[in-house]
Each structure stands twice: as C-alpha cells, then as structure tokens.
Design an enzyme around this catalytic site. Sequence first.
Site, PDB file in Angstrom:
ATOM      1  N   CYS A 197      41.623   4.711  17.269  1.00 30.36           N
ATOM      2  CA  CYS A 197      40.591   3.934  16.599  1.00 30.36           C
ATOM      3  C   CYS A 197      40.921   2.456  16.814  1.00 30.36           C
ATOM      4  CB  CYS A 197      40.561   4.269  15.115  1.00 30.36           C
ATOM      5  SG  CYS A 197      39.446   3.184  14.171  1.00 30.36           S
ATOM      6  N   ASP A 231      42.504   9.609  17.490  1.00 35.05           N
ATOM      7  CA  ASP A 231      41.306  10.439  17.491  1.00 35.05           C
ATOM      8  C   ASP A 231      41.524  11.533  18.528  1.00 35.05           C
ATOM      9  OD1 ASP A 231      39.689   8.987  15.601  1.00 35.05           O
ATOM     10  OD2 ASP A 231      39.443   7.443  17.133  1.00 35.05           O
TER      11      ASP A 231
END
Length: 152
Positions: A49, A56
Amino acid sequence: MEIKGLSHLGGKTEYKQDYAPEMLEAFENKHQGNDYWVTFDCPEFTSLCPITGQPDFATIRIDYIPDVKMVESKSLKLYLFSFRNHGAFHEDCINIIMKDLINLMNPKYIEVTGIFTPRGGISIYPYANWGREGTKYGKMAEERLLNHSIPL
C-alpha cells in the site's frame, strides 16, 4: 524451444527489490496466423500500500491473444515479483502490468484482472483490458469491458 535473446532461462535467478519492467522478455510467436488465448494465473502477487506500507496480496490473471511476440513466463514471474516492495494501489498495479505487457508484446488483445485479498474488510478486483484499435480486437475490448463481471 528457441531461447535466443532470453537471459533469464537457465541462469541464476536475480530478484529485483522494486518495480522492474526491464525484467520482461519476449519471444516470437510460432503461430502468428492463429487467434488463441494465453492465460497466466499468478496466485502469489504482492505489492505494498503506498500510504501505509502494508502488504497487499492478490491473484493476478493475465489473458491475451498474441500477435508476433509472446511474454516469456520466467521473465513475467520475475517482473511480477518486483512489485513486492513497490508501493502502488491495486488499480495502479493492474494498469501498469497491462501497459508494460502491451509495450513488450503489442498483442492483439489483453486483459489483466487483480483478485486482491480483503484488507479492512473490503476486497478489490480491478480489471483493465485493451484491444488493437480499428480491429475486431478493439471492438472486443469495448464489449468485454462493458459486460465485465466480478470473478468468483
């Protein structure tokens, strides 16, 4: 298989620590007269992120109809791995991957889907596609985008 011009096959694997489009390599499609699908399912994609730096996780699905060039799978693996420490939103990752593959191969048609695992209770499934303008593939891209549904 002809490996001329492919530097990643058979050698020691070098993993880049940040986004590295130069890892992508292509080879000649031996069936240029045929329209056919090539699908890559990459279930171990990770990126960061750009705001929080948290990881992620996603499955990236790449579907394309090749023309003259095709992406070499080990180079694709190394390229996708280079996102591991790269900060980008889910939607950015999908569009960057698609554009890099278009620049590498100039396929007739391509689509890239990200099936990201939930974070904060929300899953995001970005989808991007492209078809060669002025051809049936351009029309196909428009039609598939307008009729896109969520992958299950």
